[in-house]
Design a protein around this motif. Structure first.
Motif, PDB file in Angstrom:
ATOM      1  N   ILE A  33       0.918  -1.100  -0.006  1.00 16.18           N
ATOM      2  CA  ILE A  33      -0.081   0.038  -0.135  1.00 16.18           C
ATOM      3  C   ILE A  33       0.965   1.042   0.005  1.00 16.18           C
ATOM      4  O   ILE A  33       1.799   1.437   0.768  1.00 16.18           O
ATOM      5  CB  ILE A  33      -0.774   0.024   1.212  1.00 16.18           C
ATOM      6  CG1 ILE A  33      -1.808  -1.344   1.227  1.00 16.18           C
ATOM      7  CG2 ILE A  33      -1.846   1.334   1.283  1.00 16.18           C
ATOM      8  CD1 ILE A  33      -2.572  -1.593   2.743  1.00 16.18           C
ATOM      9  N   GLU A  68      -5.700  -0.161   9.949  1.00 17.58           N
ATOM     10  CA  GLU A  68      -5.565  -1.287   8.950  1.00 17.58           C
ATOM     11  C   GLU A  68      -6.269  -2.513   9.700  1.00 17.58           C
ATOM     12  O   GLU A  68      -7.350  -2.343  10.139  1.00 17.58           O
ATOM     13  CB  GLU A  68      -4.241  -1.700   8.755  1.00 17.58           C
ATOM     14  CG  GLU A  68      -3.455  -0.676   7.772  1.00 17.58           C
ATOM     15  CD  GLU A  68      -4.187  -0.641   6.270  1.00 17.58           C
ATOM     16  OE1 GLU A  68      -4.772  -1.461   6.040  1.00 17.58           O
ATOM     17  OE2 GLU A  68      -3.959   0.288   5.670  1.00 17.58           O
ATOM     18  N   SER A  69      -5.714  -3.632   9.955  1.00 10.16           N
ATOM     19  CA  SER A  69      -6.468  -4.910  10.314  1.00 10.16           C
ATOM     20  C   SER A  69      -6.895  -4.895  11.876  1.00 10.16           C
ATOM     21  O   SER A  69      -7.612  -5.706  12.179  1.00 10.16           O
ATOM     22  CB  SER A  69      -5.477  -5.971  10.094  1.00 10.16           C
ATOM     23  OG  SER A  69      -5.657  -6.352   8.523  1.00 10.16           O
ATOM     24  N   LYS A  72     -10.496  -4.847  12.204  1.00 11.74           N
ATOM     25  CA  LYS A  72     -11.344  -6.114  11.998  1.00 11.74           C
ATOM     26  C   LYS A  72     -11.934  -6.446  13.259  1.00 11.74           C
ATOM     27  O   LYS A  72     -12.817  -7.064  13.533  1.00 11.74           O
ATOM     28  CB  LYS A  72     -10.427  -7.192  11.589  1.00 11.74           C
ATOM     29  CG  LYS A  72      -9.965  -7.050   9.998  1.00 11.74           C
ATOM     30  CD  LYS A  72      -8.847  -7.982   9.627  1.00 11.74           C
ATOM     31  CE  LYS A  72      -8.455  -8.016   8.217  1.00 11.74           C
ATOM     32  NZ  LYS A  72      -7.169  -8.219   7.699  1.00 11.74           N
ATOM     33  N   PHE A 101      -3.000 -13.058   6.266  1.00 13.41           N
ATOM     34  CA  PHE A 101      -4.012 -12.553   6.328  1.00 13.41           C
ATOM     35  C   PHE A 101      -4.829 -12.257   4.816  1.00 13.41           C
ATOM     36  O   PHE A 101      -6.247 -12.558   5.355  1.00 13.41           O
ATOM     37  CB  PHE A 101      -3.963 -10.906   6.974  1.00 13.41           C
ATOM     38  CG  PHE A 101      -2.913 -10.034   6.091  1.00 13.41           C
ATOM     39  CD1 PHE A 101      -3.480  -9.306   5.058  1.00 13.41           C
ATOM     40  CD2 PHE A 101      -1.674 -10.013   6.607  1.00 13.41           C
ATOM     41  CE1 PHE A 101      -2.626  -8.573   4.263  1.00 13.41           C
ATOM     42  CE2 PHE A 101      -0.857  -9.127   5.850  1.00 13.41           C
ATOM     43  CZ  PHE A 101      -1.499  -8.240   4.673  1.00 13.41           C
ATOM     44  N   ASN A 120      -8.824 -10.817   6.111  1.00 16.30           N
ATOM     45  CA  ASN A 120      -9.487 -10.251   5.203  1.00 16.30           C
ATOM     46  C   ASN A 120     -10.828 -10.656   4.771  1.00 16.30           C
ATOM     47  O   ASN A 120     -11.549 -10.058   4.614  1.00 16.30           O
ATOM     48  CB  ASN A 120      -8.455  -9.995   4.011  1.00 16.30           C
ATOM     49  CG  ASN A 120      -7.255  -9.115   4.246  1.00 16.30           C
ATOM     50  OD1 ASN A 120      -6.905  -8.996   5.356  1.00 16.30           O
ATOM     51  ND2 ASN A 120      -6.789  -8.960   3.067  1.00 16.30           N
ATOM     52  N   GLU A 165      -5.168   2.650  -0.924  1.00 14.92           N
ATOM     53  CA  GLU A 165      -5.478   1.304  -0.870  1.00 14.92           C
ATOM     54  C   GLU A 165      -6.439   1.113  -1.757  1.00 14.92           C
ATOM     55  O   GLU A 165      -6.626  -0.055  -2.336  1.00 14.92           O
ATOM     56  CB  GLU A 165      -5.593   1.093   0.549  1.00 14.92           C
ATOM     57  CG  GLU A 165      -5.925  -0.390   1.015  1.00 14.92           C
ATOM     58  CD  GLU A 165      -6.042  -0.534   2.534  1.00 14.92           C
ATOM     59  OE1 GLU A 165      -5.117   0.344   3.267  1.00 14.92           O
ATOM     60  OE2 GLU A 165      -6.244  -1.545   2.858  1.00 14.92           O
ATOM     61  N   ASN A 172      -7.890  -8.205  -2.585  1.00 14.20           N
ATOM     62  CA  ASN A 172      -9.055  -8.054  -1.610  1.00 14.20           C
ATOM     63  C   ASN A 172     -10.252  -8.016  -2.586  1.00 14.20           C
ATOM     64  O   ASN A 172     -11.457  -8.391  -2.365  1.00 14.20           O
ATOM     65  CB  ASN A 172      -9.126  -6.786  -1.050  1.00 14.20           C
ATOM     66  CG  ASN A 172      -7.926  -6.991   0.229  1.00 14.20           C
ATOM     67  OD1 ASN A 172      -7.670  -8.275   0.539  1.00 14.20           O
ATOM     68  ND2 ASN A 172      -7.742  -5.721   0.737  1.00 14.20           N
ATOM     69  N   TYR A 196     -14.802  -1.971   3.983  1.00 16.86           N
ATOM     70  CA  TYR A 196     -13.555  -2.688   4.439  1.00 16.86           C
ATOM     71  C   TYR A 196     -12.429  -1.891   4.261  1.00 16.86           C
ATOM     72  O   TYR A 196     -11.596  -1.656   5.267  1.00 16.86           O
ATOM     73  CB  TYR A 196     -13.460  -4.033   3.869  1.00 16.86           C
ATOM     74  CG  TYR A 196     -12.191  -4.661   4.421  1.00 16.86           C
ATOM     75  CD1 TYR A 196     -11.736  -4.865   5.680  1.00 16.86           C
ATOM     76  CD2 TYR A 196     -11.267  -4.694   3.337  1.00 16.86           C
ATOM     77  CE1 TYR A 196     -10.685  -5.693   5.969  1.00 16.86           C
ATOM     78  CE2 TYR A 196      -9.752  -5.014   3.709  1.00 16.86           C
ATOM     79  CZ  TYR A 196      -9.601  -5.718   5.025  1.00 16.86           C
ATOM     80  OH  TYR A 196      -8.156  -5.975   5.496  1.00 16.86           O
ATOM     81  N   CYS A 200     -10.158   0.330   7.103  1.00 14.01           N
ATOM     82  CA  CYS A 200      -8.479  -0.099   7.307  1.00 14.01           C
ATOM     83  C   CYS A 200      -8.125   1.302   7.191  1.00 14.01           C
ATOM     84  O   CYS A 200      -6.640   1.480   7.537  1.00 14.01           O
ATOM     85  CB  CYS A 200      -8.279  -0.856   6.168  1.00 14.01           C
ATOM     86  SG  CYS A 200      -8.715  -2.562   6.476  1.00 14.01           S
ATOM     87  N   TYR A 248      -2.050 -13.960  12.642  1.00 16.93           N
ATOM     88  CA  TYR A 248      -2.172 -14.985  11.449  1.00 16.93           C
ATOM     89  C   TYR A 248      -1.441 -16.063  11.680  1.00 16.93           C
ATOM     90  O   TYR A 248      -1.432 -16.838  12.648  1.00 16.93           O
ATOM     91  CB  TYR A 248      -1.752 -14.185  10.274  1.00 16.93           C
ATOM     92  CG  TYR A 248      -2.461 -12.735  10.277  1.00 16.93           C
ATOM     93  CD1 TYR A 248      -3.778 -12.750  10.033  1.00 16.93           C
ATOM     94  CD2 TYR A 248      -1.961 -11.335  10.117  1.00 16.93           C
ATOM     95  CE1 TYR A 248      -4.574 -11.380  10.040  1.00 16.93           C
ATOM     96  CE2 TYR A 248      -2.353 -10.478  10.191  1.00 16.93           C
ATOM     97  CZ  TYR A 248      -3.941 -10.088  10.183  1.00 16.93           C
ATOM     98  OH  TYR A 248      -4.335  -9.113  10.174  1.00 16.93           O
ATOM     99  N   GLY A 265      -1.900  -4.817  12.866  1.00 17.66           N
ATOM    100  CA  GLY A 265      -2.292  -4.022  11.378  1.00 17.66           C
ATOM    101  C   GLY A 265      -0.889  -3.632  10.768  1.00 17.66           C
ATOM    102  O   GLY A 265      -0.205  -3.610  11.342  1.00 17.66           O
ATOM    103  N   VAL A 266      -1.211  -3.821   9.363  1.00 12.52           N
ATOM    104  CA  VAL A 266       0.110  -3.444   8.704  1.00 12.52           C
ATOM    105  C   VAL A 266       0.248  -2.040   8.614  1.00 12.52           C
ATOM    106  O   VAL A 266       1.479  -1.373   8.106  1.00 12.52           O
ATOM    107  CB  VAL A 266      -0.084  -3.872   7.307  1.00 12.52           C
ATOM    108  CG1 VAL A 266       0.162  -5.227   6.993  1.00 12.52           C
ATOM    109  CG2 VAL A 266      -1.272  -3.422   6.499  1.00 12.52           C
TER     110      VAL A 266
HETATM  111  N1  GLN Z   1      -2.837  -7.018   7.896  1.00 10.53           N
HETATM  112  C1  GLN Z   1      -3.526  -6.008   7.414  1.00 10.53           C
HETATM  113  O1  GLN Z   1      -3.506  -5.048   8.437  1.00 10.53           O
HETATM  114  C2  GLN Z   1      -4.157  -5.797   6.175  1.00 10.53           C
HETATM  115  C3  GLN Z   1      -4.952  -4.784   5.854  1.00 10.53           C
HETATM  116  C4  GLN Z   1      -5.106  -4.181   4.601  1.00 10.53           C
HETATM  117  N2  GLN Z   1      -6.064  -3.039   4.399  1.00 10.53           N
HETATM  118  C5  GLN Z   1      -5.150  -5.380   3.682  1.00 10.53           C
HETATM  119  O2  GLN Z   1      -6.571  -5.676   3.396  1.00 10.53           O
HETATM  120  O3  GLN Z   1      -4.604  -5.841   2.976  1.00 10.53           O
END
Ligand code: GLN
Length: 321
Positions: A33, A68-69, A72, A101, A120, A165, A172, A196, A200, A248, A265-266
């Motif tokens: 990203i 980011e993640s 979730k 992920f 994801n 993104e 995705n 989504y 993020c 993960y 999260g990334v």
């Molecule tokens: N592991 C992450 O944080 C991934 C989130 C990122 N938005 C993705 O869907 O790839």
């Protein structure tokens, strides 16, 4: 064993973790990203939220980074609130995938099931479930309102990250349509994917994430605002999901070495939940090969081990004056 610690002692441990880890040069920023590749790699912060609402924060805990993640977890809570534990298990699942992920194979291996809202596939599925169905603006309002309640203050969309993104999320897009093929998307697939991607791209601080973690650790009541965000019975459900898949394919190693259910999260954030004790968050952009922040992991491991705390032991701390 119950150990009494003062707030000053606790602060000292957090400061020690910060000092020890600050100069670590391991990992590198996410670059799939483009926005994330350009975030200052030296940013680093740690925040702890105690269940009486006190917070301890060291370093860059006011910097807004891409959630980011970690988002979730927030939206899984929203789906749990709207549908209840049983229906989320049936429609999405609560399994570990043992895979990255963004894995497509995981969807196929789980017999067309997204497995968990914390990867994801399941997260896109969870966004599709958010009510009001068919109403993108209404769903977005519900998602942001829920993040706000959990964090105790509002997140801010990072427009540049959202654009970055959205322009590059080809994997995705495949996931969203594959799930549609298996009847695991419960609203329009493109709308669900967009929600989504947008969630993020919300900017949050480590302090906010520690409060969200504290809310889960506190059985759904935000320790700072005192608002009841979700039913206490859902707290062990979301914590079980975090414990099963928060890192993960490295979740087992993480649980073994840190003793705390946590979600990464990334963007570099990690949020940890120690039920009945505290929420913790750390943030630093450089990631390991699985997309988990190197410094955030080291800092949280340090604090857990130094305090001899572990979700699988009966040690706990009481903070005294
Ligand atoms: N592991 C992450 O944080 C991934 C989130 C990122 N938005 C993705 O869907 O790839």
């Amino acid at each position: 064993m119950d150990k009494k610690v003062t707030l000053a002692q606790l602060k000292e441990v957090v400061q020690e973790a910060y000092d020890q880890v600050k100069t670590n040069t391991g990992g590198k920023n996410a670059d799939y990203i483009p926005y994330l590749a350009n975030v200052n790699k030296d940013l680093f912060g740690i925040s702890v939220c105690l269940l009486n609402g006190q917070t301890i924060h060291v370093g860059d805990t006011d910097y807004r980074f891409g959630i980011e993640s970690v988002s979730k977890v927030h939206t899984a809570i929203l789906a749990l609130r709207q549908y209840g534990a049983k229906e989320i298990l049936d429609k999405i699942g609560a399994d570990a995938t043992g895979l990255p992920f963004n894995s497509i194979i995981a969807i196929l291996l789980e017999n067309d099931h997204p497995s968990t809202p914390l990867v994801n596939a399941g997260a896109i599925s969870a966004c599709s479930m958010v009510k009001p169905i068919g109403d993108s603006a209404g769903k977005w309002e519900a998602i942001v309102g829920n993040v706000t309640d959990l964090c105790g203050s509002a997140p801010q969309l990072i427009d540049e990250l959202y654009k970055s993104e959205s322009d590059t999320n080809f994997n995705n897009r495949s996931i969203a349509w594959l799930l549609k093929n298996y009847n695991r998307i419960y609203d329009d697939p493109d709308m669900s994917l967009d929600l989504y991607t947008r969630q993020c791209s919300l900017g949050v601080t480590a302090l906010q994430l520690s409060i969200a973690a504290g809310t889960i650790a506190n059985g759904g009541v935000n320790p700072v605002t005192k608002k009841e965000v979700f039913d206490a019975a859902l707290a062990p459900k979301i914590t079980a999901m975090i414990a099963a898949v928060g890192f993960y394919e490295h979740t087992g190693d993480w649980m073994y070495t840190s003793g705390i259910p946590a979600k990464t999260g990334v963007g570099g954030g990690v949020m940890g939940v120690l039920p009945g004790q505290f929420g913790i968050a750390a943030f630093a952009p450089p990631l390991d090969g699985s997309g988990n922040s190197v410094k955030a992991q080291l800092a949280i491991q340090y604090i857990m081990n130094k305090l001899e705390l572990n979700v699988f032991s009966n040690n706990h701390i009481t903070v005294v004056d």
